[in-house]
Write a protein that holds these residues in place. Structure first.
Motif, PDB file in Angstrom:
ATOM      1  N   SER A  60      -2.366   6.590   2.652  1.00 59.16           N
ATOM      2  CA  SER A  60      -2.190   5.145   2.781  1.00 59.16           C
ATOM      3  C   SER A  60      -3.158   4.517   3.774  1.00 59.16           C
ATOM      4  CB  SER A  60      -0.753   4.816   3.189  1.00 59.16           C
ATOM      5  OG  SER A  60      -0.501   5.202   4.528  1.00 59.16           O
ATOM      6  N   VAL A  65       0.838  -1.201   0.000  1.00 58.18           N
ATOM      7  CA  VAL A  65       0.000   0.000   0.000  1.00 58.18           C
ATOM      8  C   VAL A  65       0.873   1.251   0.000  1.00 58.18           C
ATOM      9  CG1 VAL A  65      -1.698   1.324   1.312  1.00 58.18           C
ATOM     10  CG2 VAL A  65      -1.931  -1.161   1.133  1.00 58.18           C
ATOM     11  N   ALA A  66       1.915   1.245   0.839  1.00 55.88           N
ATOM     12  CA  ALA A  66       2.804   2.402   0.915  1.00 55.88           C
ATOM     13  C   ALA A  66       3.472   2.681  -0.425  1.00 55.88           C
ATOM     14  CB  ALA A  66       3.857   2.168   1.999  1.00 55.88           C
ATOM     15  N   TYR A 118       1.196   4.593  -2.826  1.00 55.96           N
ATOM     16  CA  TYR A 118       1.013   6.022  -2.587  1.00 55.96           C
ATOM     17  C   TYR A 118       2.327   6.796  -2.687  1.00 55.96           C
ATOM     18  CZ  TYR A 118      -3.825   5.121  -1.651  1.00 55.96           C
ATOM     19  OH  TYR A 118      -5.135   4.752  -1.801  1.00 55.96           O
TER      20      TYR A 118
END
Length: 269
Positions: free
Chosen positions: A165, A129-130, A133
């Protein structure tokens, strides 16, 4: 100032409640029993749009933002997020701070994933996820860098990626571009518009810049000097299909900036 006879400005109409992400209802804030920061303020923030809070210094913009975020308690009134009363911080809201608020000992990817780490998300999942973004804010390739190795603009991008995030419904931005140079600030403004369009989240944006508010906002809440209350809600009627350079020269954009300045001029010492 009114929108009557003026194509540059539109005042809002009452929206269905399902289209409202955040509702501020008769909110007052008194500090120490004497300083009235907010006075019976009522304001709606439409879902999926960017609303700027604009007004003279000390008019309570950041105070209101912190109350919405659950970091401060109001003296009276009510804040609703997705129809539920706010009684403290929650996962439905995320902050982007003026001073970045990054962990200096952590890499970019660790900083961006930190909110997910606190929620107990597995490392592989939170880092995926990080990375998404980090790429979205233009920092691909800097995942393993530390904050001290980044420029101020890059650190602010990390803060924005961290807020995105955690997948909060509402993003609260407290003058996020004030510490960067003008060129970087303009690029941030363009990137922010793209994020609003693609992320479909509700952005509440504190700024001192009239030009910035008109450029990035779906609506602008003009706040009067303390004790703060809403003077007017404005929807800039500008053509975002044209290029950024053309938009900044557009007569409707310039006229909107000037009309807001005319409203606020009397509050500037």
């Amino acid at each position: 100032m009114t929108s009557q006879g003026n194509t540059a400005l539109k005042t809002t109409q009452d929206a269905p409640q399902s289209d409202i992400a955040v509702s501020v209802r008769n909110v007052s804030k008194i500090y120490g029993g004497a300083i009235h920061a907010l006075n019976d303020m009522t304001l709606d923030f439409p879902r999926g749009q960017l609303t700027s809070l604009l007004g003279p210094s000390g008019c309570g913009k950041t105070t209101l933002l912190k109350i919405i975020g659950g970091l401060l308690d109001q003296t009276s009134g009510e804040i609703l997020v997705n129809g539920k009363p706010v009684d403290g911080p929650g996962p439905d809201r995320a902050f982007v701070f003026q001073d970045f608020a990054l962990m200096p000992w952590a890499t970019v990817i660790r900083n961006v994933a930190f909110g997910l780490e606190l929620r107990g998300i597995a490392k592989s999942e939170r880092e995926a996820v990080a990375e998404k973004y980090i790429a979205a804010v233009g920092l691909s390739g800097f995942e393993k860098q530390y904050p001290h190795e980044l420029s101020g603009g890059m650190r602010q991008r990390v803060g924005l990626a961290r807020a995105l995030s955690v997948n909060a419904d509402v993003l609260l931005l407290d003058e996020p571009f004030s510490a960067v140079d003008e060129q970087t600030r303009r690029k941030f403004q363009e990137d922010l518009l793209a994020l609003v369009e693609h992320e479909k989240k509700t952005f509440i944006f504190v700024t001192h810049s009239i030009e910035e508010a008109v450029y990035v906002s779906d609506q602008i809440a003009l706040l009067l000097a303390r004790p703060s209350r809403v003077s007017e809600i404005i929807k800039p009627d500008i053509d975002r299909s044209i290029s950024p350079d053309a938009l900044r020269r557009d007569p409707v954009y310039l006229d909107t900036v000037e009309r807001i300045w005319s409203s606020l001029r009397s509050y500037v010492e």
